[in-house]
Design a protein around this motif. Structure first.
Motif, mmCIF file in Angstrom:
data_model
loop_
_atom_site.group_PDB
_atom_site.id
_atom_site.type_symbol
_atom_site.label_atom_id
_atom_site.label_comp_id
_atom_site.label_asym_id
_atom_site.label_seq_id
_atom_site.Cartn_x
_atom_site.Cartn_y
_atom_site.Cartn_z
ATOM 1 N N LEU A 82 63.943 11.766 88.788
ATOM 2 C CA LEU A 82 63.816 13.171 89.141
ATOM 3 C C LEU A 82 63.238 13.942 87.956
ATOM 4 O O LEU A 82 63.722 13.812 86.832
ATOM 5 C CB LEU A 82 65.178 13.750 89.517
ATOM 6 C CG LEU A 82 65.226 15.243 89.836
ATOM 7 C CD1 LEU A 82 64.411 15.565 91.070
ATOM 8 C CD2 LEU A 82 66.673 15.685 90.027
ATOM 9 N N VAL A 83 62.223 14.736 88.221
ATOM 10 C CA VAL A 83 61.584 15.534 87.185
ATOM 11 C C VAL A 83 62.043 16.988 87.263
ATOM 12 O O VAL A 83 62.398 17.591 86.259
ATOM 13 C CB VAL A 83 60.046 15.463 87.324
ATOM 14 C CG1 VAL A 83 59.361 16.389 86.321
ATOM 15 C CG2 VAL A 83 59.565 14.032 87.143
ATOM 16 N N TYR A 85 65.705 20.746 85.690
ATOM 17 C CA TYR A 85 64.684 19.888 85.089
ATOM 18 C C TYR A 85 65.335 18.707 84.373
ATOM 19 O O TYR A 85 66.444 18.808 83.840
ATOM 20 C CB TYR A 85 63.861 20.674 84.070
ATOM 21 C CG TYR A 85 63.121 21.843 84.670
ATOM 22 C CD1 TYR A 85 63.676 23.111 84.690
ATOM 23 C CD2 TYR A 85 61.855 21.663 85.242
ATOM 24 C CE1 TYR A 85 63.002 24.184 85.260
ATOM 25 C CE2 TYR A 85 61.169 22.732 85.806
ATOM 26 C CZ TYR A 85 61.751 23.983 85.808
ATOM 27 O OH TYR A 85 61.070 25.039 86.367
ATOM 28 N N ALA A 86 64.592 17.612 84.337
ATOM 29 C CA ALA A 86 64.998 16.508 83.488
ATOM 30 C C ALA A 86 64.894 16.955 82.036
ATOM 31 O O ALA A 86 64.014 17.752 81.682
ATOM 32 C CB ALA A 86 64.102 15.297 83.748
ATOM 33 N N LYS A 105 62.024 19.616 80.032
ATOM 34 C CA LYS A 105 62.454 21.002 79.853
ATOM 35 C C LYS A 105 61.600 21.707 78.825
ATOM 36 O O LYS A 105 61.312 21.172 77.762
ATOM 37 C CB LYS A 105 63.927 21.040 79.426
ATOM 38 C CG LYS A 105 64.905 20.881 80.557
ATOM 39 C CD LYS A 105 66.345 20.940 80.061
ATOM 40 C CE LYS A 105 67.325 20.737 81.198
ATOM 41 N NZ LYS A 105 68.730 20.693 80.717
ATOM 42 N N GLY A 106 61.192 22.924 79.171
ATOM 43 C CA GLY A 106 60.366 23.714 78.279
ATOM 44 C C GLY A 106 58.891 23.412 78.394
ATOM 45 O O GLY A 106 58.056 24.145 77.835
ATOM 46 N N ARG A 107 58.532 22.343 79.126
ATOM 47 C CA ARG A 107 57.125 21.981 79.282
ATOM 48 C C ARG A 107 56.663 22.080 80.739
ATOM 49 O O ARG A 107 55.517 22.423 80.989
ATOM 50 C CB ARG A 107 56.884 20.557 78.779
ATOM 51 C CG ARG A 107 57.226 20.349 77.319
ATOM 52 C CD ARG A 107 56.790 18.964 76.833
ATOM 53 N NE ARG A 107 57.451 17.877 77.535
ATOM 54 C CZ ARG A 107 56.814 16.923 78.217
ATOM 55 N NH1 ARG A 107 55.498 16.932 78.312
ATOM 56 N NH2 ARG A 107 57.497 15.956 78.806
ATOM 57 N N PHE A 108 57.552 21.773 81.660
ATOM 58 C CA PHE A 108 57.216 21.773 83.088
ATOM 59 C C PHE A 108 57.907 22.940 83.776
ATOM 60 O O PHE A 108 59.020 23.323 83.413
ATOM 61 C CB PHE A 108 57.681 20.474 83.761
ATOM 62 C CG PHE A 108 56.922 19.239 83.368
ATOM 63 C CD1 PHE A 108 56.027 19.230 82.313
ATOM 64 C CD2 PHE A 108 57.116 18.076 84.082
ATOM 65 C CE1 PHE A 108 55.346 18.087 81.955
ATOM 66 C CE2 PHE A 108 56.435 16.910 83.754
ATOM 67 C CZ PHE A 108 55.556 16.919 82.678
ATOM 68 N N THR A 109 57.233 23.464 84.800
ATOM 69 C CA THR A 109 57.801 24.547 85.594
ATOM 70 C C THR A 109 57.555 24.288 87.073
ATOM 71 O O THR A 109 56.407 24.069 87.476
ATOM 72 C CB THR A 109 57.182 25.901 85.217
ATOM 73 O OG1 THR A 109 57.368 26.153 83.827
ATOM 74 C CG2 THR A 109 57.843 27.025 86.013
ATOM 75 N N ILE A 110 58.631 24.298 87.855
ATOM 76 C CA ILE A 110 58.499 24.157 89.303
ATOM 77 C C ILE A 110 58.539 25.544 89.922
ATOM 78 O O ILE A 110 59.314 26.410 89.505
ATOM 79 C CB ILE A 110 59.614 23.240 89.879
ATOM 80 C CG1 ILE A 110 59.359 22.955 91.359
ATOM 81 C CG2 ILE A 110 60.991 23.825 89.645
ATOM 82 C CD1 ILE A 110 60.280 21.870 91.933
#
Length: 116
Positions: A48-49, A60-61, A65-70
C-alpha cells in the motif's frame, strides 16, 4: 466499475510523475468509496502506498510520506497520485484500487521506472 490507470513512465531520480485513475461504468460518487494506490516491484509483494477515504482523510506509507500526495476530482471521477522527489526504489507497477458499497475493484497497473 472499470478503473483506468495512467501516467506512468520513465523519469530520472528527483523527478515527478502524476498518476491518474479514472472510474467508469456506473453512476456513483467517488467520494462514497475508499481509494488506494498500491505498487509492486519485481520479486516483492504488493504494498500500500497511499489511501483516501470518502471523507477525504489520507494515509501514506512511511517510505513516501512528504513526497507523494493522493487526491481526487469528484467531477471527473478521477483519483490522482502526485509523486515528487522520486527515487529508484519507487520503481514498480502502480495499481489503483477502490472499495466500498459497490465492491472491490482494481485498475490494470501502470509502470513507473525511476533511473538513478
Amino acid at each position: 466499475v472499470q478503473l483506468q490507470a495512467s501516467g506512468g513512465g520513465l523519469v530520472q531520480a528527483g523527478g515527478s510523475l502524476r498518476l491518474s485513475c479514472t472510474a467508469s461504468g456506473t453512476r456513483f460518487s467517488i467520494n462514497a468509496m475508499y481509494w488506494y494506490w498500491y505498487r509492486q516491484a519485481p520479486g516483492n509483494q504488493r504494498e500500500l502506498v497511499a489511501g483516501i477515504t470518502g471523507g477525504g482523510s489520507t494515509n501514506y506509507a512511511d517510505s513516501v510520506k512528504g513526497r507523494f500526495t493522493i487526491s481526487r476530482d469528484n467531477a471527473r471521477n478521477t483519483v490522482f497520485l502526485q509523486m515528487n522527489s522520486l527515487k529508484p526504489e519507487d520503481t514498480a507497477v502502480y495499481y489503483c484500487n477502490t472499495r466500498g458499497y459497490l465492491g472491490n475493484y482494481w485498475g490494470q497497473g501502470t509502470q513507473v521506472t525511476v533511473s538513478s
